[in-house]
Design an enzyme around this catalytic site. Structure first.
Site, PDB file in Angstrom:
ATOM      1  CD  GLU A   1     -36.805  59.408 -35.406  1.00 58.39           C
ATOM      2  OE1 GLU A   1     -36.316  59.722 -34.302  1.00 58.39           O
ATOM      3  OE2 GLU A   1     -36.316  58.532 -36.136  1.00 58.39           O
TER       4      GLU A   1
ATOM      5  CG  ASN B   1     -43.925  48.716 -25.465  1.00 64.11           C
ATOM      6  OD1 ASN B   1     -43.767  49.513 -26.401  1.00 64.11           O
ATOM      7  ND2 ASN B   1     -43.578  49.018 -24.215  1.00 64.11           N
TER       8      ASN B   1
ATOM      9  CB  THR C   1     -40.701  57.917 -25.320  1.00 60.03           C
ATOM     10  OG1 THR C   1     -39.367  57.760 -25.823  1.00 60.03           O
ATOM     11  CG2 THR C   1     -41.696  57.358 -26.329  1.00 60.03           C
TER      12      THR C   1
ATOM     13  CB  SER D   1     -37.688  50.132 -34.172  1.00 61.01           C
ATOM     14  OG  SER D   1     -36.799  51.119 -34.654  1.00 61.01           O
ATOM     15  CE  LYS D   2     -36.074  56.253 -37.386  1.00 61.46           C
ATOM     16  NZ  LYS D   2     -34.667  55.866 -37.589  1.00 61.46           N
TER      17      LYS D   2
ATOM     18  NE  ARG E   1     -35.065  46.838 -16.430  1.00 64.44           N
ATOM     19  CZ  ARG E   1     -34.018  46.802 -17.238  1.00 64.44           C
ATOM     20  NH1 ARG E   1     -33.460  45.649 -17.535  1.00 64.44           N
ATOM     21  NH2 ARG E   1     -33.521  47.919 -17.733  1.00 64.44           N
TER      22      ARG E   1
ATOM     23  CG  ASN F   1     -31.591  52.107 -30.606  1.00 68.53           C
ATOM     24  OD1 ASN F   1     -30.529  51.498 -30.712  1.00 68.53           O
ATOM     25  ND2 ASN F   1     -32.080  52.871 -31.571  1.00 68.53           N
TER      26      ASN F   1
ATOM     27  CE1 TYR G   1     -34.944  48.682 -30.077  1.00 69.20           C
ATOM     28  CE2 TYR G   1     -34.577  50.162 -31.928  1.00 69.20           C
ATOM     29  CZ  TYR G   1     -35.378  49.713 -30.896  1.00 69.20           C
ATOM     30  OH  TYR G   1     -36.600  50.288 -30.679  1.00 69.20           O
TER      31      TYR G   1
ATOM     32  CB  ILE H   1     -44.414  53.310 -26.751  1.00 66.97           C
ATOM     33  CG1 ILE H   1     -43.770  54.396 -27.625  1.00 66.97           C
ATOM     34  CG2 ILE H   1     -45.450  52.520 -27.551  1.00 66.97           C
ATOM     35  CD1 ILE H   1     -42.926  53.850 -28.754  1.00 66.97           C
TER      36      ILE H   1
END
Length: 259
Positions: free
Chosen positions: A187, A91, A190, A142-143, A39, A95, A155, A19
Protein backbone atom coordinates in the site's frame (compact mmCIF):
# COMPACT_ATOMS: atom_id res chain seq x y z
CA UNK A 1 26.62 6.10 2.81
CA UNK A 2 27.93 6.93 -0.65
CA UNK A 3 25.94 4.79 -3.08
CA UNK A 4 28.52 5.52 -5.80
CA UNK A 5 25.78 6.46 -8.26
CA UNK A 6 27.33 9.67 -9.56
CA UNK A 7 26.73 9.98 -13.32
CA UNK A 8 25.35 6.43 -13.56
CA UNK A 9 22.77 6.21 -16.34
CA UNK A 10 19.69 4.42 -15.04
CA UNK A 11 16.53 3.88 -17.08
CA UNK A 12 13.26 4.07 -15.12
CA UNK A 13 10.07 3.09 -16.93
CA UNK A 14 6.98 4.98 -15.82
CA UNK A 15 9.29 7.51 -14.21
CA UNK A 16 7.08 10.57 -14.57
CA UNK A 17 4.59 9.78 -11.80
CA UNK A 18 4.10 7.90 -8.56
CA UNK A 19 6.69 5.33 -7.50
CA UNK A 20 8.73 5.77 -10.68
CA UNK A 21 8.91 9.51 -10.18
CA UNK A 22 10.00 9.06 -6.58
CA UNK A 23 12.77 6.76 -7.80
CA UNK A 24 13.92 9.26 -10.45
CA UNK A 25 14.01 12.14 -7.97
CA UNK A 26 16.04 10.13 -5.47
CA UNK A 27 18.47 8.88 -8.12
CA UNK A 28 19.03 12.46 -9.28
CA UNK A 29 19.65 13.56 -5.70
CA UNK A 30 22.27 10.81 -5.44
CA UNK A 31 24.05 12.19 -8.50
CA UNK A 32 22.83 9.61 -11.01
CA UNK A 33 21.26 10.41 -14.36
CA UNK A 34 17.77 8.91 -14.36
CA UNK A 35 16.23 8.35 -17.77
CA UNK A 36 12.48 8.76 -17.58
CA UNK A 37 10.66 6.55 -20.09
CA UNK A 38 6.93 7.11 -20.44
CA UNK A 39 4.18 7.55 -23.01
CA UNK A 40 2.63 10.89 -21.98
CA UNK A 41 5.01 13.59 -23.15
CA UNK A 42 3.55 16.38 -21.00
CA UNK A 43 3.94 14.32 -17.81
CA UNK A 44 7.47 13.25 -18.74
CA UNK A 45 8.60 16.80 -19.54
CA UNK A 46 7.11 18.11 -16.29
CA UNK A 47 9.03 15.47 -14.33
CA UNK A 48 12.21 16.32 -16.23
CA UNK A 49 11.78 20.03 -15.47
CA UNK A 50 11.31 19.38 -11.75
CA UNK A 51 14.54 17.40 -11.53
CA UNK A 52 16.46 20.03 -13.49
CA UNK A 53 15.00 22.85 -11.38
CA UNK A 54 16.32 21.04 -8.32
CA UNK A 55 19.81 20.88 -9.79
CA UNK A 56 19.75 17.28 -10.96
CA UNK A 57 20.72 15.64 -14.22
CA UNK A 58 18.05 13.78 -16.18
CA UNK A 59 17.24 12.43 -19.63
CA UNK A 60 14.03 11.11 -21.15
CA UNK A 61 12.48 9.08 -23.95
CA UNK A 62 8.84 8.95 -25.00
CA UNK A 63 7.60 5.42 -25.56
CA UNK A 64 4.41 3.36 -25.47
CA UNK A 65 5.85 0.42 -23.58
CA UNK A 66 3.35 -2.08 -24.95
CA UNK A 67 5.03 -1.52 -28.34
CA UNK A 68 8.32 -3.43 -28.46
CA UNK A 69 9.69 -1.18 -31.22
CA UNK A 70 9.16 1.90 -29.08
CA UNK A 71 10.93 0.14 -26.20
CA UNK A 72 13.84 -0.54 -28.55
CA UNK A 73 13.95 3.04 -29.78
CA UNK A 74 13.94 4.36 -26.20
CA UNK A 75 16.96 2.22 -25.32
CA UNK A 76 18.73 3.22 -28.53
CA UNK A 77 18.16 6.89 -27.71
CA UNK A 78 19.85 6.44 -24.35
CA UNK A 79 22.82 4.64 -25.89
CA UNK A 80 23.19 7.34 -28.54
CA UNK A 81 23.20 10.06 -25.87
CA UNK A 82 25.45 8.45 -23.25
CA UNK A 83 27.12 5.44 -24.85
CA UNK A 84 26.19 3.25 -21.90
CA UNK A 85 23.48 2.02 -19.55
CA UNK A 86 24.33 1.32 -15.92
CA UNK A 87 20.96 0.22 -14.59
CA UNK A 88 17.35 -0.53 -15.45
CA UNK A 89 14.35 -0.09 -13.18
CA UNK A 90 11.27 -1.79 -14.61
CA UNK A 91 8.41 0.01 -12.91
CA UNK A 92 5.56 0.90 -15.28
CA UNK A 93 2.25 -0.91 -14.90
CA UNK A 94 -1.34 -0.56 -13.81
CA UNK A 95 -3.71 -2.57 -11.62
CA UNK A 96 -6.36 -2.81 -14.32
CA UNK A 97 -8.90 -5.01 -12.55
CA UNK A 98 -9.14 -7.79 -15.13
CA UNK A 99 -10.71 -10.53 -13.02
CA UNK A 100 -11.64 -14.14 -13.74
CA UNK A 101 -15.41 -13.81 -13.38
CA UNK A 102 -15.67 -10.26 -14.69
CA UNK A 103 -12.88 -10.32 -17.29
CA UNK A 104 -12.21 -12.05 -20.59
CA UNK A 105 -9.29 -13.67 -22.38
CA UNK A 106 -8.43 -10.69 -24.58
CA UNK A 107 -8.36 -8.25 -21.66
CA UNK A 108 -6.30 -10.73 -19.64
CA UNK A 109 -3.68 -10.96 -22.39
CA UNK A 110 -3.64 -7.17 -22.71
CA UNK A 111 -3.05 -6.92 -18.96
CA UNK A 112 -0.05 -9.23 -19.27
CA UNK A 113 1.27 -7.06 -22.09
CA UNK A 114 0.74 -3.86 -20.12
CA UNK A 115 2.28 -5.18 -16.92
CA UNK A 116 5.10 -7.58 -17.69
CA UNK A 117 5.88 -7.96 -21.41
CA UNK A 118 7.78 -4.65 -21.47
CA UNK A 119 9.85 -5.76 -18.48
CA UNK A 120 11.26 -8.45 -20.77
CA UNK A 121 11.60 -6.14 -23.79
CA UNK A 122 13.41 -3.37 -21.90
CA UNK A 123 15.75 -5.83 -20.21
CA UNK A 124 16.61 -7.56 -23.47
CA UNK A 125 17.28 -4.34 -25.36
CA UNK A 126 19.38 -2.92 -22.52
CA UNK A 127 21.28 -6.16 -21.91
CA UNK A 128 24.27 -5.58 -24.22
CA UNK A 129 25.09 -2.33 -22.40
CA UNK A 130 24.39 -3.80 -18.97
CA UNK A 131 26.87 -6.57 -19.76
CA UNK A 132 29.53 -3.95 -20.47
CA UNK A 133 28.81 -1.95 -17.32
CA UNK A 134 28.09 -4.96 -15.08
CA UNK A 135 24.95 -3.05 -14.23
CA UNK A 136 21.86 -3.97 -12.25
CA UNK A 137 18.17 -4.53 -12.87
CA UNK A 138 15.45 -3.79 -10.34
CA UNK A 139 11.91 -4.96 -11.04
CA UNK A 140 9.08 -3.29 -9.15
CA UNK A 141 6.40 -5.78 -8.11
CA UNK A 142 3.22 -6.00 -6.08
CA UNK A 143 1.97 -7.90 -3.07
CA UNK A 144 -0.84 -9.24 -5.27
CA UNK A 145 1.63 -11.85 -6.54
CA UNK A 146 1.82 -13.28 -3.01
CA UNK A 147 -1.46 -12.41 -1.30
CA UNK A 148 -3.92 -12.21 -4.17
CA UNK A 149 -6.43 -9.40 -4.19
CA UNK A 150 -9.56 -10.60 -5.95
CA UNK A 151 -10.82 -9.32 -9.27
CA UNK A 152 -7.40 -8.65 -10.76
CA UNK A 153 -6.18 -11.85 -12.41
CA UNK A 154 -4.14 -10.11 -15.09
CA UNK A 155 -2.24 -7.86 -12.71
CA UNK A 156 -1.65 -10.63 -10.19
CA UNK A 157 -0.39 -12.99 -12.90
CA UNK A 158 1.89 -10.31 -14.32
CA UNK A 159 3.38 -9.66 -10.90
CA UNK A 160 3.91 -13.35 -10.33
CA UNK A 161 5.82 -13.30 -13.60
CA UNK A 162 7.85 -10.29 -12.45
CA UNK A 163 8.94 -12.25 -9.39
CA UNK A 164 9.81 -15.31 -11.46
CA UNK A 165 11.74 -13.29 -14.02
CA UNK A 166 13.73 -11.65 -11.23
CA UNK A 167 14.97 -15.04 -10.06
CA UNK A 168 15.40 -16.36 -13.62
CA UNK A 169 17.42 -13.37 -14.81
CA UNK A 170 19.52 -13.31 -11.64
CA UNK A 171 20.56 -16.87 -12.48
CA UNK A 172 21.03 -16.38 -16.23
CA UNK A 173 23.06 -13.20 -15.85
CA UNK A 174 25.45 -14.44 -13.15
CA UNK A 175 28.31 -14.86 -15.68
CA UNK A 176 28.08 -11.13 -16.49
CA UNK A 177 27.91 -10.01 -12.86
CA UNK A 178 24.56 -8.37 -13.56
CA UNK A 179 22.50 -8.38 -10.38
CA UNK A 180 18.71 -8.61 -10.57
CA UNK A 181 16.39 -7.92 -7.65
CA UNK A 182 12.77 -6.93 -7.09
CA UNK A 183 11.13 -4.47 -4.73
CA UNK A 184 7.63 -5.59 -3.79
CA UNK A 185 5.13 -2.87 -2.95
CA UNK A 186 1.90 -3.16 -0.96
CA UNK A 187 0.00 0.00 0.00
CA UNK A 188 1.94 2.99 -1.34
CA UNK A 189 0.85 6.63 -1.31
CA UNK A 190 0.72 7.54 -5.02
CA UNK A 191 -1.61 9.65 -7.19
CA UNK A 192 -2.91 6.45 -8.78
CA UNK A 193 -3.78 5.08 -5.35
CA UNK A 194 -5.52 8.35 -4.42
CA UNK A 195 -7.59 8.11 -7.60
CA UNK A 196 -8.63 4.58 -6.66
CA UNK A 197 -9.66 5.71 -3.17
CA UNK A 198 -11.94 8.32 -4.71
CA UNK A 199 -14.04 5.55 -6.24
CA UNK A 200 -15.41 4.82 -2.75
CA UNK A 201 -18.27 6.82 -1.15
CA UNK A 202 -16.03 7.80 1.79
CA UNK A 203 -12.35 7.75 0.71
CA UNK A 204 -10.97 8.78 4.11
CA UNK A 205 -12.88 6.01 5.85
CA UNK A 206 -11.66 3.48 3.31
CA UNK A 207 -8.06 4.67 3.76
CA UNK A 208 -8.35 4.30 7.54
CA UNK A 209 -9.57 0.72 7.09
CA UNK A 210 -6.45 -0.03 5.04
CA UNK A 211 -3.83 1.72 7.13
CA UNK A 212 -5.01 0.13 10.39
CA UNK A 213 -3.81 -3.18 8.92
CA UNK A 214 -0.32 -1.97 8.03
CA UNK A 215 1.70 -3.21 11.01
CA UNK A 216 4.52 -0.65 11.05
CA UNK A 217 3.09 2.70 12.18
CA UNK A 218 -0.33 2.04 10.60
CA UNK A 219 0.46 4.19 7.58
CA UNK A 220 1.02 3.98 3.84
CA UNK A 221 4.48 3.39 2.43
CA UNK A 222 5.90 6.52 0.78
CA UNK A 223 7.39 6.65 -2.70
CA UNK A 224 10.61 7.90 -1.10
CA UNK A 225 10.85 4.73 0.97
CA UNK A 226 10.49 2.60 -2.15
CA UNK A 227 13.06 4.79 -3.92
CA UNK A 228 15.61 4.43 -1.12
CA UNK A 229 15.59 0.65 -1.45
CA UNK A 230 15.68 0.76 -5.25
CA UNK A 231 18.68 3.11 -5.20
CA UNK A 232 20.52 0.73 -2.87
CA UNK A 233 19.76 -2.30 -5.05
CA UNK A 234 20.75 -0.60 -8.30
CA UNK A 235 24.00 0.64 -6.76
CA UNK A 236 27.24 -1.28 -6.41
CA UNK A 237 26.94 -0.92 -2.64
CA UNK A 238 24.59 -3.94 -2.80
CA UNK A 239 27.28 -5.80 -4.75
CA UNK A 240 26.49 -9.29 -3.38
CA UNK A 241 22.71 -9.09 -3.43
CA UNK A 242 20.87 -10.75 -6.30
CA UNK A 243 17.71 -12.77 -6.92
CA UNK A 244 15.95 -11.18 -3.96
CA UNK A 245 12.34 -10.10 -3.53
CA UNK A 246 12.54 -7.21 -1.07
CA UNK A 247 9.22 -6.24 0.52
CA UNK A 248 9.05 -2.54 1.36
CA UNK A 249 5.57 -2.53 2.85
CA UNK A 250 5.67 -1.84 6.59
CA UNK A 251 5.20 -5.56 7.23
CA UNK A 252 1.85 -5.67 5.47
CA UNK A 253 2.46 -8.85 3.50
CA UNK A 254 4.14 -11.08 6.07
CA UNK A 255 3.43 -9.87 9.59
CA UNK A 256 0.34 -10.83 11.55
CA UNK A 257 -2.07 -7.97 10.92
CA UNK A 258 -4.17 -9.13 13.88
CA UNK A 259 -1.59 -7.34 15.99
Amino acid sequence: MDLKLKDKVIIVTGGSKGIGNGICNLLAQEGAIPVIVGRTESDVLEAVKTIKDNGGKVFHAIAELTNKEECKHAVEKVIKEFGRIDGLVNNAGVNDGVGLESGNYDDFMRSIQRNVAHYYAMAQYALPELKKSKGAIVNIGSKTSVTGQGGTSGYAAANGARNALTREWALELLPYRIRVNAVIVAECDTPQYATWLKTFPNPEERLAEITKNIPLENRMTTTAEIANTVAFLVSEVSSHTTGQLVFVDGGYTHLDRAL
